[in-house]
Design an enzyme around this catalytic site. Structure first.
Site, short mmCIF file in Angstrom:
data_model
loop_
_atom_site.label_atom_id
_atom_site.label_comp_id
_atom_site.label_asym_id
_atom_site.label_seq_id
_atom_site.Cartn_x
_atom_site.Cartn_y
_atom_site.Cartn_z
N CYS A 107 -51.44 23.25 58.64
CA CYS A 107 -50.29 24.08 58.85
C CYS A 107 -50.72 25.53 58.78
CB CYS A 107 -49.33 23.95 57.64
SG CYS A 107 -48.74 22.12 57.42
N HIS A 166 -44.58 29.94 57.08
CA HIS A 166 -44.40 28.56 57.45
C HIS A 166 -43.35 27.81 57.03
CE1 HIS A 166 -45.50 24.45 58.42
NE2 HIS A 166 -45.74 24.14 57.06
N ASN A 187 -40.61 20.37 59.82
CA ASN A 187 -42.05 21.18 59.66
C ASN A 187 -42.77 20.79 60.89
OD1 ASN A 187 -44.43 21.65 58.79
ND2 ASN A 187 -44.67 20.81 57.07
O1 UT7 Z 1 -46.61 21.75 55.69
C1 UT7 Z 1 -47.36 21.82 54.54
C2 UT7 Z 1 -47.34 20.67 53.71
N1 UT7 Z 1 -46.02 19.97 53.25
C3 UT7 Z 1 -45.38 20.56 52.46
O2 UT7 Z 1 -45.43 21.61 52.13
C4 UT7 Z 1 -44.24 19.77 51.82
C5 UT7 Z 1 -44.20 19.96 50.27
N2 UT7 Z 1 -43.39 19.01 49.53
C6 UT7 Z 1 -42.00 18.87 49.59
O3 UT7 Z 1 -41.35 19.89 50.49
C7 UT7 Z 1 -41.21 18.14 48.67
O4 UT7 Z 1 -41.87 17.60 47.85
C8 UT7 Z 1 -40.49 16.99 49.54
C9 UT7 Z 1 -39.54 17.26 50.46
C10 UT7 Z 1 -41.72 16.09 50.34
C11 UT7 Z 1 -40.05 15.83 48.32
O5 UT7 Z 1 -38.99 16.58 47.55
P1 UT7 Z 1 -39.06 16.27 46.13
O6 UT7 Z 1 -37.99 17.01 45.29
O7 UT7 Z 1 -40.38 16.69 45.57
O8 UT7 Z 1 -38.74 14.57 45.89
P2 UT7 Z 1 -39.71 13.50 45.34
O9 UT7 Z 1 -41.00 13.41 46.03
O10 UT7 Z 1 -39.79 14.04 43.78
O11 UT7 Z 1 -38.46 12.56 45.11
C12 UT7 Z 1 -37.38 12.61 44.29
C13 UT7 Z 1 -36.83 11.17 44.64
C14 UT7 Z 1 -37.51 10.02 44.65
O12 UT7 Z 1 -36.75 9.11 44.05
P3 UT7 Z 1 -36.97 8.55 42.55
O13 UT7 Z 1 -38.15 8.01 42.45
O14 UT7 Z 1 -36.45 9.59 41.76
O15 UT7 Z 1 -35.93 7.27 42.34
C15 UT7 Z 1 -37.89 9.62 45.96
O16 UT7 Z 1 -38.25 8.30 46.21
O17 UT7 Z 1 -36.27 11.14 46.12
C16 UT7 Z 1 -36.66 10.16 46.87
N3 UT7 Z 1 -36.87 10.29 48.13
C17 UT7 Z 1 -35.77 10.26 49.01
N4 UT7 Z 1 -34.50 9.90 48.92
C18 UT7 Z 1 -33.79 10.04 49.93
C19 UT7 Z 1 -38.11 10.79 48.95
N5 UT7 Z 1 -37.64 10.98 50.12
C20 UT7 Z 1 -36.41 10.51 50.26
C21 UT7 Z 1 -35.55 10.62 51.37
N6 UT7 Z 1 -34.51 10.19 51.33
N7 UT7 Z 1 -36.11 10.87 52.73
#
Ligand code: UT7
Length: 331
Positions: free
Chosen positions: A113, A258, A288
């Protein structure tokens, strides 16, 4: 003194839109979750008949047209991408071919990125060293080809797109207010290598029936770890950029960051005490797009008239590696 300036900008975006509602039919997700956790409402997806260099060439043509420069005047093509047409030759070679131009330098650069910031830094050095006069810097990704469409943690985040700038020299009297690219700062820390990567297809795990069966040819990410590093390191690299130029973040007119997650951008804005209104935001439309996100956002801001001569622009990104960086530009 010689500096490099951005003479033109352009973007290439596939017309096909993949909405959050479309994703609800593919994985266990909801529009509400995606919007609340990321700010993304839709993303673009490239037609299977096309490849990375096709979108990159669209963006390059627009940048050349804005600059009023003929393709034949380009001396060097730098493409930042982790989703090339093929492992080799470089996607930049195919861009050169499509632009129909004769011998010039052309190569790809892999900084995920941060690929556009890295490319801008290299292109800037070429121009200032007078090695090349017209340098195309392109950020392009077709990430929808390497996401695991069964993994809701990642497949909702990414989209396809390309953005380009044309760099050229600007001779300035020593007493003039410096303009063009004022500085670039690049960083990487391999301690982050396990948080975002694609394991298959390289020499460690060449493509084989087993690597396909194990699902190694798609992107893997530990989102939370990437998130916290992104906010911290992007903000720190912005501070380095302004301080290196004797400025503060209050002197910045527009931040082109970004677009990975709206909450990351909000976190950076908060750390820098820069109001969110000073950030150009388009993550809701494109998701993204990795190395393409900054040049796409820049091109939008330029064509909307949001960028005016004399304005100070700050670019910043972090991605796999981790690799990150910033650039300060006076328009
Ligand atoms: O481009 C540079 C590289 N990438 C980034 O910069 C991305 C950086 N990370 C992020 O943007 C965020 O961490 C994410 C958007 C990927 C995830 O958001 P989060 O708030 O960190 O969520 P999480 O991974 O902690 O997941 C929270 C919950 C989980 O469920 P449980 O375990 O609490 O029951 C996930 O399974 O949300 C769930 N979850 C979803 N639910 C519905 C994860 N993805 C989804 C989804 N839809 N698409």
């Amino acid at each position: 003194m010689i500096r490099s300036r951005i003479l033109g900008t352009g973007r290439g975006l596939p017309p096909k839109v993949l909405s959050n509602a479309d994703l609800e039919r593919l994985v266990a997700t909801t529009d509400a979750w995606i919007v609340e956790r990321t700010g993304i409402r839709e993303r673009r997806i490239l037609d299977p008949s096309l490849a990375t260099s096709d979108l990159a060439t669209d963006a390059a043509r627009e940048a050349l047209e804005m600059a009023g420069v003929k393709p034949s005047e380009v001396d060097c093509i730098i493409v930042g991408t982790v989703t090339p047409d093929m492992p080799f030759p470089a996607t930049a070679i195919f861009v050169q071919q499509k632009l129909g131009i004769g011998p010039c330098a052309a190569f790809d650069l892999s900084a995920a990125c941060a690929g556009f910031i890295y490319g801008l830094s290299v292109g800037d050095a070429f121009v200032r060293n007078r090695q090349f006069k017209r340098v195309l810097v392109i950020g392009v990704e077709i990430l929808t080809r390497i996401v695991d469409w069964k993994d809701r943690n990642t497949c909702v985040l990414f989209g396809d797109g390309a953005g380009a700038v044309l760099l050229g020299p600007d001779e300035q009297p020593d007493d003039a207010l410096p303009r063009g690219i004022l500085s670039t700062h690049l960083f990487a820390d391999g301690a982050g290598a396990d948080f975002l990567f694609m394991p298959g297809g390289g020499t460690r795990r060449p493509a084989s029936a087993e690597s396909v069966a194990e699902g190694l040819h798609s992107l893997k990410m530990q989102g939370k770890a990437v998130f916290s590093h992104a906010v911290r390191n992007i903000a720190a690299s912005c501070v380095v950029a302004v301080e290196a130029n004797g400025m503060t973040t209050a002197d910045v007119d527009l931040v082109v960051a970004h677009q990975a997650n709206l909450r990351i951008i909000e976190g950076v804005a908060q750390r820098l005490s820069v109001p969110l209104e000073k950030f150009h935001l388009n993550i809701h439309k494109y998701g993204n797009t990795s190395s393409a996100s900054i040049p796409i956002a820049l091109d939008e801001a330029v064509r909307e008239g949001r960028v005016q001569p004399g304005m100070t622009l700050l670019f910043c990104a972090l991605g796999a590696g981790f690799s990150w960086g910033s650039a300060l530009v006076r328009w």
